[in-house]
Motif scaffolding. Sequence first.
Motif, PDB file in Angstrom:
ATOM      1  N   ARG A  15       0.862  -1.183   0.000  1.00 38.36           N
ATOM      2  CA  ARG A  15       0.000   0.000   0.000  1.00 38.36           C
ATOM      3  C   ARG A  15       0.894   1.227   0.000  1.00 38.36           C
ATOM      4  O   ARG A  15       1.751   1.366   0.870  1.00 38.36           O
ATOM      5  N   CYS A  53       2.756   3.303   3.228  1.00 36.53           N
ATOM      6  CA  CYS A  53       2.603   2.527   4.454  1.00 36.53           C
ATOM      7  C   CYS A  53       3.741   1.524   4.596  1.00 36.53           C
ATOM      8  O   CYS A  53       4.118   0.869   3.625  1.00 36.53           O
ATOM      9  N   ALA A  72       6.762   7.422   4.248  1.00 36.98           N
ATOM     10  CA  ALA A  72       5.514   6.798   4.701  1.00 36.98           C
ATOM     11  C   ALA A  72       4.615   7.797   5.411  1.00 36.98           C
ATOM     12  O   ALA A  72       5.080   8.686   6.111  1.00 36.98           O
ATOM     13  N   VAL A 111       1.909   6.246   7.007  1.00 39.73           N
ATOM     14  CA  VAL A 111       1.440   5.323   8.042  1.00 39.73           C
ATOM     15  C   VAL A 111       2.542   4.307   8.308  1.00 39.73           C
ATOM     16  O   VAL A 111       3.083   3.720   7.370  1.00 39.73           O
ATOM     17  N   SER A 170      -3.290  -0.909   7.971  1.00 34.59           N
ATOM     18  CA  SER A 170      -2.594  -0.255   6.880  1.00 34.59           C
ATOM     19  C   SER A 170      -3.515   0.565   5.984  1.00 34.59           C
ATOM     20  O   SER A 170      -3.058   1.275   5.103  1.00 34.59           O
TER      21      SER A 170
END
Length: 140
Positions: A34, A37, A66, A68, A133
């Motif tokens: 993703r 993430c 990122a 997350v 995620s």
Amino acid sequence: MAVVLDRRLSSRLRWYRGPSAPAAAELRPHDPGRPGCWVLHAGTELDAARMPPFFTLLDRAVHSSARVVVVDLRETEFLSIRVAAMLGRAKCEAWSAEVDLRLLTDSREVERALDLVGVRPLFRCYETLDEASGPEPGEH
């Protein structure tokens, strides 16, 4: 020297021998596929011996591109109080870097360590990697 005299209680006690080579190999970042993430698998034990490499990887993930970063604690059987407290500090640093640091856990032991040091309210804990995620409700 006998540690346990009553064999009925022997399953409750374990010797701690430090991280094994396989446990140390479990500490690794993972790209869940993703964009924006990263997932950091913490392995079975997060103690003082594993704290420096764990927080080095966590810091690298937070300061990457990122948005997350998920710390996967589902397989973690032991989380030291010191590491739990450092997760609270890492949450604050991630927040200032505009990164959402999330925990993926389903262990009573991990939840207990987070509660003991008072950082549990800082985190929304997730039960699946897809939830952790993915976007927060209301995000696109």
